[in-house]
Design an enzyme around this catalytic site. Structure first.
Site, PDB file in Angstrom:
ATOM      1  CG  HIS A   1      -2.072   0.875   1.203  1.00 26.70           C
ATOM      2  ND1 HIS A   1      -1.976   2.229   0.949  1.00 26.70           N
ATOM      3  CD2 HIS A   1      -3.390   0.618   1.374  1.00 26.70           C
ATOM      4  CE1 HIS A   1      -3.193   2.754   0.990  1.00 26.70           C
ATOM      5  NE2 HIS A   1      -4.063   1.790   1.239  1.00 26.70           N
TER       6      HIS A   1
ATOM      7  CD  GLU B   1      -3.242   1.437  -2.465  1.00 30.20           C
ATOM      8  OE1 GLU B   1      -3.828   0.400  -2.116  1.00 30.20           O
ATOM      9  OE2 GLU B   1      -3.736   2.562  -2.308  1.00 30.20           O
TER      10      GLU B   1
HETATM   11  C1  BG6 Z   1      -6.924   1.848  -0.452  1.00 28.27           C
HETATM   12  C2  BG6 Z   1      -8.349   1.472  -0.752  1.00 28.27           C
HETATM   13  O1  BG6 Z   1      -6.080   0.801  -0.835  1.00 28.27           O
HETATM   14  O2  BG6 Z   1      -6.775   2.070   0.958  1.00 28.27           O
HETATM   15  C3  BG6 Z   1      -9.277   2.553  -0.218  1.00 28.27           C
HETATM   16  O3  BG6 Z   1      -8.504   1.285  -2.132  1.00 28.27           O
HETATM   17  C4  BG6 Z   1      -9.015   2.842   1.241  1.00 28.27           C
HETATM   18  O4  BG6 Z   1     -10.619   2.149  -0.426  1.00 28.27           O
HETATM   19  C5  BG6 Z   1      -7.533   3.145   1.430  1.00 28.27           C
HETATM   20  O5  BG6 Z   1      -9.805   3.941   1.656  1.00 28.27           O
HETATM   21  C6  BG6 Z   1      -7.130   3.419   2.872  1.00 28.27           C
HETATM   22  O6  BG6 Z   1      -7.518   2.387   3.695  1.00 28.27           O
HETATM   23  P1  BG6 Z   1      -7.272   2.459   5.250  1.00 28.27           P
HETATM   24  O7  BG6 Z   1      -7.862   1.208   5.820  1.00 28.27           O
HETATM   25  O8  BG6 Z   1      -5.766   2.502   5.439  1.00 28.27           O
HETATM   26  O9  BG6 Z   1      -7.919   3.716   5.745  1.00 28.27           O
END
Ligand code: BG6
Length: 296
Positions: free
Chosen positions: A159, A264
């Site tokens: 991510h 990501e």
């Molecule tokens: C992304 C998703 O990978 O992560 C989004 O596609 C999400 O939908 C984002 O809002 C952040 O996620 P989190 O759980 O770290 O707030």
């Protein structure tokens, strides 16, 4: 050894350039800083929690065994959004290569967050390898199904929060012609645009993007990040924009959405299903390259 290892994190500095370094929080094995020649490459919220109380908002959180919030799988649906790897403290396994300096972290059912392994009691072993070049960073993952009877079904995703100057001057290239699923409007489409640009909240999953398609983040015509993937067919592109950033308590400053874009690489469109005793490997390589516009 160019390694500083304390209770909560490991800092690896490049022996040939002390200004190039990577810092990994043991919680989540989250790379939360990567510098080339003293210049930070990743975005990290100023309100990110680095004390293990929640996943890090920024850097490179690791998503396993489920991407997003699963609603249907009997086991995976019990886990919180993005699984358990980013909410577990990993073990530092040490240095495995001198040049480029390379270190590893491990996680398995025995040491992972017990609140979450209670919900998802699968056997697994993860090894994250972090390789620091003077001007590149490679993160590789090995997933090992350590069960001798059960299949292991999972998603994997890096991510990655990339630091940029201004989201409105930024484009992401080499995804033209790809199929994508827009998570905001819940529709699949083909991207007909020559590049991805940003004018509002964006949350899309590009599916089955060939490994030879090198994704670039380009600022005013200048490529600032280049991303190569191995065995990671999907790529999520995410920017929360104004309203979504306001709703995230650990997203600061609120104007920070201008200085980040998440690209990501993952295997998230469907699950990897690993037979007992089998291993699966994948990696992302972040580096600098000349502009490389790939025709469809
Ligand atoms: C992304 C998703 O990978 O992560 C989004 O596609 C999400 O939908 C984002 O809002 C952040 O996620 P989190 O759980 O770290 O707030």
């Amino acid at each position: 050894m160019p390694i500083q290892n304390n209770d909560s994190e490991v800092i690896l500095t490049h022996p040939k350039n002390s200004q190039s370094s990577v810092t990994i929080l043991k919680y989540g094995a989250t790379v939360y800083s990567w510098k080339i020649n003293g210049v930070e490459q990743l975005w990290l919220s100023t309100a990110a929690k680095l004390d293990g109380s929640k996943p890090v908002r920024g850097g490179i959180p690791l998503v396993f065994p489920v991407f997003g919030k699963n609603e249907t799988d009997p086991l995976l649906s019990k886990l919180p959004q993005h699984g358990l790897a980013r909410n577990s403290t990993w073990e530092f396994l040490g240095q495995v290569k001198e040049d480029p300096p390379t270190i590893q972290f491990g996680l398995n059912k025995e040491i992972a967050n017990p609140e979450l392994t209670k919900l998802w009691p699968q056997d697994f072993q993860l090894v994250l390898t972090v390789e620091l070049g003077v001007d590149f960073l490679k993160t590789s993952i090995e997933v090992d199904n350590t069960s001798n009877s059960e299949e292991l079904k999972f998603n994997w995703l890096f991510h990655t929060y990339l630091r940029i100057e201004d989201i409105e001057d930024t484009m992401v290239s080499n995804l033209a012609g790809m199929n994508f699923y827009d998570q905001l409007i819940k529709e699949s489409m083909v991207d007909k645009h020559p590049v991805v640009t940003f004018h509002q909240e964006t949350d899309v999953i590009y599916k089955n993007v060939n490994a030879d398609r090198v994704i670039q983040v380009v600022n005013r015509g200048k490529p600032i990040h280049t991303l190569k993937r191995e065995n990671l067919p999907d790529a999520v592109v995410w920017n929360p924009w104004v309203k979504k950033s306001e709703g995230m308590g650990d997203f600061e400053p609120k104007s920070g959405y201008k200085n980040m874009v998440c690209v990501e690489p993952g295997h998230v469109h469907d699950f990897v299903v690993l037979a007992p005793g089998k291993k699966w490997n994948a990696s992302q390589l972040l580096y600098k390259d000349a502009l490389n516009y790939q025709a469809i």
